[in-house]
Design an enzyme around this catalytic site. Structure first.
Site, PDB file in Angstrom:
ATOM      1  N   LYS A  57       0.616  -1.051  -0.047  1.00 31.83           N
ATOM      2  CA  LYS A  57       0.186  -0.052  -0.017  1.00 31.83           C
ATOM      3  C   LYS A  57       0.784   1.250   0.084  1.00 31.83           C
ATOM      4  CE  LYS A  57      -3.864   1.736   2.732  1.00 31.83           C
ATOM      5  NZ  LYS A  57      -4.829   1.715   3.884  1.00 31.83           N
TER       6      LYS A  57
ATOM      7  N   SER B   7      -9.664   1.228   2.893  1.00 31.69           N
ATOM      8  CA  SER B   7      -8.966   2.118   2.108  1.00 31.69           C
ATOM      9  C   SER B   7      -7.967   1.167   1.414  1.00 31.69           C
ATOM     10  CB  SER B   7      -8.252   3.118   3.004  1.00 31.69           C
ATOM     11  OG  SER B   7      -7.319   2.537   3.932  1.00 31.69           O
TER      12      SER B   7
ATOM     13  N   SER C  62     -10.021  -1.570   7.009  1.00 33.89           N
ATOM     14  CA  SER C  62      -9.475  -1.046   5.506  1.00 33.89           C
ATOM     15  C   SER C  62      -8.550  -2.149   5.145  1.00 33.89           C
ATOM     16  CB  SER C  62      -8.624   0.065   5.694  1.00 33.89           C
ATOM     17  OG  SER C  62      -9.183   1.222   6.062  1.00 33.89           O
TER      18      SER C  62
END
Length: 472
Positions: free
Chosen positions: A74, A149, A173
């Site tokens: 990420k 997310s 997330s």
């Protein structure tokens, strides 16, 4: 993309090389660009590391299960010499001067980082539509969001560009996008994995964790990145363990707690049926199903958004246009430098959460909101402690329904916030949780969330692996 174990077997017998795996991963990333799962693709770096892996293997010095395996991370985790943007305009040109501990450990194990994945801006969102670089598409149904997310990392695995990836989880997330895309996503116990080098959203809630196409892949990845870190004094002193050790042991003799508060109003009927069907299969395997209660869980979303936004308003104050990041070209005075840089650099969702966080921390409201939310946090933690006195693991939905339709972050942000209703409580209590597919509803996978006792990830993953086996 195959599993870590399958790829390692091919590397061991010489039917492929790390360089070929990296090249195949990079080609797959290119062919799935329409999904917008990546912000940065590290072609040269990945191929160079892959050649080093092949050289080690040829010399009989392989580093273990992850050596030569392509991995995505990420884009809120620092990696020396690469852009680390947190999907925000304010960090569009920021190049990390150091590497996050989790990524350092990943590369020390021989993993090949092929790219930095797209995400909701500063990890604020549940749909992956708040990114400065545009939304991520769900490969299972492009009219629906992939969850957030960490949507880019979930899609990177679901679309087969990599066998596994890292995300971060502040309120769901990792688990929520795992459910949306039909992969496995694990949020470890708070403190299990170092947060050093993770761009902070809410420091008391954030935790790095793995995605994989299988539970075993997640267990393997967790084993590589966990452990104490002198750079992060919230990491646990517990020794690293083999999280694959209990896989395959099944659920016979296990007591599964089912919170009555999680299976009432608000849960989609088809999703509920899929979860209950899996629990029946567990019971047939020798598990005991027991109703438990989490009486304060209805306050979880409210307390979460107060605490998370309060910490965000503090953490994001460092992005001021002075030291690094975006600086407004229109600023002529100091106040304008702050105001213009932040209003131009941050997206609407980030601004919304900073404003809410500043409000709840302000004089006159701190005691009424922030202090009360922290008290509720303690009550929720106590609820889980009490429930775990009578059960080994707790089962819950990962989401209240199917992945939301694209565009709802603008038209109905409250519905997006409530999609985390089953996940935020684990971050408040610091507990481990894993989402694993358990069936289908409306042609899309349903995620079953398993909640474990603190630092009992090995037991939690054994139950998740049994779910995986029974879902085939």
């Amino acid at each position: 993309m195959q599993t870590i174990q399958e790829l390692q077997a091919q590397l061991a017998n010489g039917s492929t090389t790390a360089e070929k795996l990296a090249q195949a991963s990079l080609e797959k990333i290119e062919s799935t660009k329409n999904l917008n799962a990546y912000i940065s693709v590290l072609n040269d770096r990945a191929l160079e590391r892959a050649k080093e892996s092949d050289k080690r293997r040829a010399e009989g010095k392989s580093l273990g299960a992850l050596d030569g395996i392509p991995v995505a991370v990420k884009d809120n985790m620092c990696l020396t010499g690469t852009r680390t943007t947190a999907a925000s305009k304010i960090l569009d040109n920021f190049v990390a001067p150091y590497t996050a501990t989790a990524l350092e450990k990943l590369e020390a194990a021989g993993a090949i980082i092929v790219g930095k994945t797209n995400m909701d801006e500063f990890a604020m969102g549940s749909s992956n539509e708040t990114s400065y670089y545009g939304p991520v598409k769900n490969p299972l149904d492009e009219s629906r969001v992939p969850g957030g997310s960490s949507g880019g990392s979930a899609v990177a695995v679901a679309s087969g560009t990599v066998p596994c990836a890292l995300g971060s989880d502040t309120g769901g997330s990792i688990r929520q996008p795992a459910a949306c895309t039909g992969v496995v996503g694990l949020k470890p116990t708070y403190g299990r994995v170092s947060r050093y080098g993770l761009l902070a959203y809410a420091s008391s809630l954030d935790q790095i964790g793995p995605f994989g196409s299988t539970v075993r892949d997640c267990a393997t990845l967790l084993g590589a990145i966990c452990g104490i870190d002198p750079h992060d004094n919230t990491t646990s002193t517990r020794p690293t363990e083999d999280f694959t050790a209990k896989l395959g042991t099944g659920v016979k003799g296990k007591v599964i707690g089912v919170p009555k508060e999680y299976f009432g109003e608000g849960l989609d009927a088809e999703c509920k049926a899929a979860i209950e069907n899996m629990l029946k299969k567990m019971e047939a395997e020798g598990a005991t199903i027991k109703e438990v209660s989490l009486p304060h869980i209805s306050y979880a979303v409210s307390s979460y958004y107060i605490i998370a936004t309060a910490e965000a308003s503090s953490n994001l104050s460092r992005y001021d246009g002075v030291r690094y990041g975006y600086r407004s070209p229109e600023a002529r005075k100091l106040f304008d430098l702050y105001a213009k840089s932040r209003s131009e650099g941050f997206g609407k969702e980030v601004q919304r959460r900073i404003l809410l966080g500043s409000y709840v921390l302000s004089a006159g409201f701190y005691d009424a909101y922030y202090v009360q939310a922290q008290k509720v946090r303690r009550l929720i933690t106590d609820d889980f402690t009490e429930a775990f006195k009578t059960c080994d693991v707790i089962a819950s939905p990962t989401m209240p329904g199917l992945p939301l339709k694209c565009g709802m972050n603008e038209s109905d942000p409250m519905a997006v916030y409530l999609s985390d209703i089953y996940t935020v409580s684990l971050n408040l209590a610091g507990l481990p949780g894993v989402s694993v597919p358990c069936g289908m509803a409306g042609g899309l996978p349903v995620g079953l969330q398993w909640i474990g006792k603190p630092f009992q990830e090995a037991d939690l993953l054994a139950v998740a692996e049994a779910t995986e086996r029974l879902n085939k």
